[in-house]
Every structure is written in structure tokens, then in C-alpha cells.
Enzyme design. Structure first.
Site, PDB file in Angstrom:
ATOM      1  N   ASP A 347       0.884  -1.164   0.000  1.00  0.00           N
ATOM      2  CA  ASP A 347       0.000   0.000   0.000  1.00  0.00           C
ATOM      3  C   ASP A 347       0.925   1.218   0.000  1.00  0.00           C
ATOM      4  OD1 ASP A 347      -2.294   1.664   0.411  1.00  0.00           O
ATOM      5  OD2 ASP A 347      -1.714   1.791   2.518  1.00  0.00           O
ATOM      6  N   ASP A 544      -1.535  -0.938   6.175  1.00  0.00           N
ATOM      7  CA  ASP A 544      -1.621  -0.339   7.507  1.00  0.00           C
ATOM      8  C   ASP A 544      -2.554  -1.107   8.442  1.00  0.00           C
ATOM      9  OD1 ASP A 544      -3.867   2.428   6.608  1.00  0.00           O
ATOM     10  OD2 ASP A 544      -4.129   0.269   6.569  1.00  0.00           O
ATOM     11  N   ASP A 548      -6.722  -1.704   4.636  1.00  0.00           N
ATOM     12  CA  ASP A 548      -6.316  -2.782   3.737  1.00  0.00           C
ATOM     13  C   ASP A 548      -6.631  -4.173   4.273  1.00  0.00           C
ATOM     14  OD1 ASP A 548      -5.100  -1.065   1.743  1.00  0.00           O
ATOM     15  OD2 ASP A 548      -3.568  -0.665   3.243  1.00  0.00           O
TER      16      ASP A 548
END
Length: 648
Positions: A347, A544, A548
Site C-alpha cells: 500500500d 496499515d 487494507d
């Protein structure tokens, strides 16, 4: 007695008990060695009948083996006899009584010797496991037993379990933070080494979140509790590490199943070795003694102790060693998957970038830079959006005589408010259209990456502010280290704009990136990567742990930036990096690979030695001493090798 005190008492009691048990076993080993020497001297000096000599050797034998014999009997009663205690008991009892067969030599010293060295091996195992547990328990000694809570104007020392959400606790310099909360008064530096493995202190002040397990270094802090003791970061981490063994790796599961199948097979092979060959000899009784001795040697060699003990101990040590580095691996199965990582998907925000927006440029039209920031910060005063926080940080002097009224947040556009009688609109191009302000392109901003925030006052365009996220200093190092480890592909998936994603991917030299993705799109992209990944390799997703969660769950292994103990991070991922440093991913992979390598070393070493001595024992070329080495010696060496997993 409070639950925390009970827990502390039980932990201390178990540690003292283990220490006493080890000392007791060591004393038994020493006494047995002395008595064995005495029995051997008696055998050399006096020519005693076999049955009297048996009584002499039974004294050291029973002293050293009573617990093993007891475990073997217990296993038989429970219907699960085929373990190392059963094998050692059968082999040594056979060695004691083989001398009564016609033409057979007595094997009394060998019987005691085998049990003696078996207990020496057990002592080494206890020591190694104790050291592993002590390492983890000292690391996890982060949950304090008391909290200083402010009640009715008094400060009371109470058990943390009794402190409720919303109460105020006081943390003095040198004390551990007992519960998660927000600083409402004071500033200090925190030692986070127990959680992150990093010695650099973390500065905190009013408004900052603090988590349990950190140590207050300098100033006095008043903290408003926002989580109960059971839900605190320290409690969650301790529970996670203590229960890591419940997630066994394929290697550990295989060893357990292997031992249950392997042990009965070798028992029946030993029986066949003892009873079948004598039928083909001239004298059954004489030959039976020879083949029985070989069968007993076969049994001693075949004990799977080294495999059963050392492989789980290796994973336990690896998990403990990783914890000391601020990397929480939830079980041996995740360590195996991590070691085989071939594709790493990231991410962006909060993972490769800091997730904290900063003002990079201020371009006013008719006002000064300070005045433009002044107006924007006032309008954004009550917003919780990260962009609003960046504007307030850029202009922190909000305590002035300005009057802010009628604050209105318009979703997808921005915010407007009445500041000293003027309508100030702060937001995107749509917000400017609503305000009737005519924007113009900025040549300077064309070469910069970030989000442009426009400002209009009473419908007249006043300028714009460029805000952008910052790439973590550690991210470039992380990608470089992963490449050196042989990671074949690094990919970034983000919901951010194309130009921002392209800039970050270029700066970090990622292999691929996808931008402007919704959470469902990320899952779809990960599905595609999973289908295209090389055989035998796993895909890791790094995020995180909050936004996600679906992708973390879908990947072969989810790695979360723990944010110094974010609840969602600890719960959603298989591996948690407690200090948010991407470079810890490479460290985690190195630890996992080293742990797996040590486990494989132990397995192949134990199997190779055992097979070699088993073949020798079958043909009568192995002595009982060689059998002892193949069992106890290999176990000791494997356990000592397993302890290397602790040192990372």
C-alpha cells in the site's frame, strides 16, 4: 488478589519450579554417575552372581529413570505408548535382563548409561527452552502491575484492571505506561524498545497518543485512558506471542505426525529383528541373545527425540528473536510462508509514505503567504481530515482575535466559513466553481507532486497551497534490501492519483504500480498477482492493517505497519512491524529464512545419523555407545543448534 498479581505470581511460580526441577535433575545425574562408577568398581572387584550384580546396578538405574518409566506406563494406560519414553524404557529394561539369556553377556552399565545420557539430553532441552522463554518473557515484561489514577483530587495506586475508559492516569519519569490513552498534560520522551526494538526515544506532548508498554523517560504525563487494560497494546502483544505456538508450521505438523507413525514402525521392526533371524541360526537361544541386543540398540537409535524437540524449539526461538526486533510473527506457519516470499505488494499511504501531509508550497494571488495560510487554517480548524491537519500545522498560531462562524463542510468539495465577516472557501476546483472564483493554472505547480488546495475570499480567488505526503526515509532502503534478498517483484497499489503514484514508484524504483484503486480493486489486483506468481513462492501484502484488511486477508501473508500498536494492525495481519519501518520487512524475511534453514539442518542431520547407525545396528556393527550418541548426542546437538534461532 488482583488478576495481574495472580498472573505475576503464577509466572514467578512456574519459573522457580522450572529452576528447581533443573537443579533436581542435575543432582540426580551427578549422583547416578557416582553410583554407576561405584557399581562398575564392585563388578570389577567381586565376582558376583548375575542376579546380585543386577541389584547393584538397579540402584543407579532406578534413580535416573523412575520418571521416564512412569511416563512410559502412563502412555500405555492412555493408549498412546509409542513415544521416546516407551522406547528408552523397553531398550534399557531389555539391556538389564539380556544377561540372563544363555550365552549372553550382561549389559548392566550400558542400560544405566543410556538412561543417564538421555536425562542429560533432557536437561539441555530444559535449559534451551527455559532460555527461549526467558528471552521472550523479559521482552514481554511490558505490562505494569499498577497504575496511578486521579480520583476525587487524589492520586491512587490501583490495579490497571480497575481503571475505566475516560479516567486520568499519571505516569512519572521511569514508569511504564500501563494503559493506552491520549496525553492531556505534560510532555516527555518515551522508550519504545520493548515494542519496536529501536532505542531512539519518541517525543510526545499534549494531544499525542501513547500506548502501554513504553517507558516514560523524562517528564510527568497526564493521560486520558481510551482503552481498557485487557484491550491495551501490551496485553494484546503478550497474548499474541504467548499463543504463537498454536499456529504450527507445516514442518512442525509434519514432525508430529511423522513421530506418531514412525515410532510404532520401529518398535515392530525391532521385534522382528529380535525374533526372526534366530530361526535361521544353528542355536536359537544363543543367536536370540545376539539379535535381541541388536534390536535393543536399534530401539535406542530410533528415538525421534531430536526431531520432535528441536524443530518446534527452532520456531519458538525464531519467533522470540523476531519479537526482540519489534517484529511480531503470529506462528510458525506464517514464518514458513514469509521465508518463501517472492512478490511483495505495498500500500502507499502510511506504508511507503509517512501518511502525514505537509505544506510544500504556498502561492498567494493578492495576500501574503502568511495571510493565505492564516485564512485556510482558520476554516479547517475543526476538520479531522489529514489535509486540514497539515494546514493547521503550517499555521499553528490560531489563538488570535479572529471570529470564525458558520463552518460548513461540503463532501467532495471542501470547507467554507465566515472569518471576521468574510466568506472563506477552502477546497478543490469544484469548491472554487461553487464560490464563483476564477482560478488560473500555476506553472510552478506543474513540476511538483501533491494535492492543490484552493482558497477564495468572498468569491474572489486568493491563491492555492500545495500539500503532499512524504516518502519515508526508510522506504528506499527497504526496496533495495528486498531486491538483494532475491524478491522477484515489488508492486505498489494505491487509491491516490496517477501522477502521485508514478512519482513514488519512480523514486523507490518499484517494479510496478497501480493507482486510483478502490479497496475492491486492490483485492482484484492481488488475485491477478497470486495467479501469476512463481510455483513455490508466496505473495506478501504490506499495509496499515485498517483500510487494507481485505487485501491483508487475501494475500498469502499479510504484513502490517503496526503504528506502535494499532489494534487493527495487530488483529488483521500475520506479521506486525511495530515501528512502521518498511526495512523491517527484509529483516523479517531474513529471520524467517534463517529459522527454516536451522529447522532443516536439524531434521536432515538427525535423520542422516539415525539411518547410518540403524543400518550398523541391524548388522551388529553398532555398539550401545554409538546408539546413545545417535539418540541423545544428536538431540543435544540439535537443541544447541536450535538455540541459534534466538540470536538475530
Amino acid at each position: 488478589m488482583q488478576p495481574s498479581c495472580i498472573s505475576l505470581f503464577l509466572s514467578l511460580h512456574l519459573e522457580i519450579k522450572q529452576y528447581k526441577d533443573m537443579n533436581k535433575k542435575l543432582l540426580r545425574i551427578i549422583l547416578t554417575a557416582i553410583l554407576l562408577l561405584g557399581a562398575w568398581l564392585i563388578e570389577q572387584k567381586w565376582n558376583l552372581p548375575t542376579w546380585q550384580l543386577l541389584l547393584v546396578y538397579l540402584v543407579p538405574y532406578m534413580l535416573i529413570s523412575y520418571d521416564i518409566l512412569g511416563e512410559a506406563i502412563e502412555g500405555i494406560k492412555e493408549g498412546d505408548p509409542f513415544d521416546e519414553d516407551f522406547l528408552m524404557s523397553i531398550a534399557t529394561l531389555g539391556a538389564l535382563f539380556i544377561g540372563f539369556l544363555p550365552g549372553a553377556e550382561t549389559q548392566f552399565p550400558e542400560a544405566v548409561f543410556v538412561m543417564l545420557f538421555f536425562q542429560v539430553g533432557e536437561l539441555f532441552e530444559d535449559y534451551a527452552e527455559g532460555k527461549s522463554r526467558k528471552s521472550i518473557s523479559s521482552l514481554m515484561d511490558i505490562r505494569p502491575d499498577s497504575a496511578n489514577v486521579e480520583r476525587e483530587g487524589k492520586i491512587l495506586a490501583v490495579s490497571p484492571e480497575t481503571v475505566t475508559i475516560g479516567e486520568t492516569i499519571i505516569i512519572r519519569p521511569g514508569e511504564k505506561i500501563p494503559m493506552d490513552g491520549v496525553v492531556i498534560e505534560g510532555s516527555s520522551s518515551l522508550n519504545t524498545v520493548a515494542l519496536t526494538g529501536e532505542s531512539a526515544p519518541r517525543n510526545v506532548g499534549v494531544g499525542d497518543n501513547v500506548i502501554s508498554g513504553c517507558v516514560n523517560i523524562s517528564g510527568l504525563l497526564k493521560v486520558k485512558v481510551n482503552k481498557s487494560f485487557g484491550e491495551s497494546t501490551a496485553s494484546k502483544i503478550i497474548d499474541l506471542v504467548e499463543n504463537a505456538s498454536s499456529h504450527k508450521s507445516k514442518n512442525e505438523t509434519f514432525i508430529t505426525k511423522f513421530a506418531h507413525i514412525y515410532t510404532p514402525i520401529v518398535v515392530f521392526l525391532a521385534l522382528g529383528l529380535a525374533f526372526i533371524p534366530p530361526f535361521f541360526a544353528d542355536s536359537y537361544s544363543t543367536s536370540f541373545a545376539v539379535w535381541l541386543y541388536r534390536a535393543l540398540t536399534f530401539l535406542v537409535v530410533s528415538c525421534p527425540c531430536a526431531l520432535v524437540i528441536s524443530v518446534p524449539l527452532t520456531f519458538f526461538g525464531g519467533i522470540g528473536g523476531a519479537s526482540r526486533k519489534g517484529i511480531l510473527i503470529k506462528g510458525g506457519n506464517f514464518m514458513s510462508t514469509l521465508a518463501n516470499a517472492g512478490i511483495i505488494v505495498f500500500d502507499k499511504t502510511g506504508t511507503l509514505t509517512r501518511g502525514v501531509f505537509m505544506v510544500n508550497a504556498v502561492h498567494p494571488d493578492k495576500l501574503s503567504e502568511n495571510e493565505l495560510l492564516h485564512m485556510a487554517a482558520h476554516v479547517e480548524r475543526f476538520s479531522t481530515h489529514p489535509i486540514a491537519a497539515a494546514l493547521r500545522q503550517a499555521y499553528p498560531n490560531e489563538a488570535d482575535d479572529c471570529k470564525i462562524e458558520n463552518v460548513e463542510e461540503i463532501a467532495g468539495h471542501g470547507i467554507k466559513a465566515l472569518v471576521n465577516g468574510h466568506i472563506v472557501s477552502v477546497g478543490n476546483a469544484k469548491m472554487m466553481d461553487d464560490a464563483g472564483a476564477k482560478m488560473h493554472e500555476c506553472e510552478q505547480c506543474k513540476h511538483l507532486v501533491g494535492t492543490i488546495i484552493h482558497v477564495a475570499i468572498d468569491g474572489i480567488y486568493a491563491g492555492h497551497i500545495l500539500i503532499s505526503d512524504q516518502i519515508k526515509e526508510d522506504s528506499k532502503v527497504a526496496i533495495s534490501q528486498l531486491k538483494k534478498l532475491g524478491i522477484r517483484k515489488t508492486v505498489m497499489l494505491t487509491g491516490d492519483k496517477q501522477e502521485v503514484a508514478a512519482y513514488v514508484a519512480s523514486e523507490l524504483r518499484l517494479d510496478d504500480y497501480q493507482a486510483e484503486l478502490l479497496p475492491a480493486d486492490k483485492v482484484e489486483k492481488v488475485e491477478q498477482l497470486l495467479q501469476a506468481k512463481p510455483e513455490g513462492k508466496s505473495l506478501a501484502f504490506v499495509g496499515d492493517g485498517i483500510n487494507d484488511a481485505p487485501v491483508l486477508a487475501r494475500a498469502d501473508i499479510g504484513i502490517s505497519m503496526g503504528g506502535l500498536g494499532s489494534d487493527a494492525a495487530i488483529e488483521a495481519a500475520d506479521v506486525v512491524l511495530m515501528d512502521d519501518k518498511p526495512s523491517k520487512i527484509a529483516t523479517a524475511i531474513k529471520i524467517a529464512r534463517r529459522t527454516i534453514r536451522i529447522a532443516h539442518e536439524n531434521a536432515w542431520f538427525a535423520i542422516a545419523i539415525k539411518v547410518a547407525v540403524l543400518v550398523l545396528a541391524t548388522f551388529g556393527l553398532a555398539t550401545m555407545g554409538m546408539a546413545v550418541f545417535a539418540d541423545v548426542g544428536v538431540m543435544v546437538l540439535a537443541v544447541l543448534n536450535a538455540m541459534r534461532a534466538l540470536s538475530v
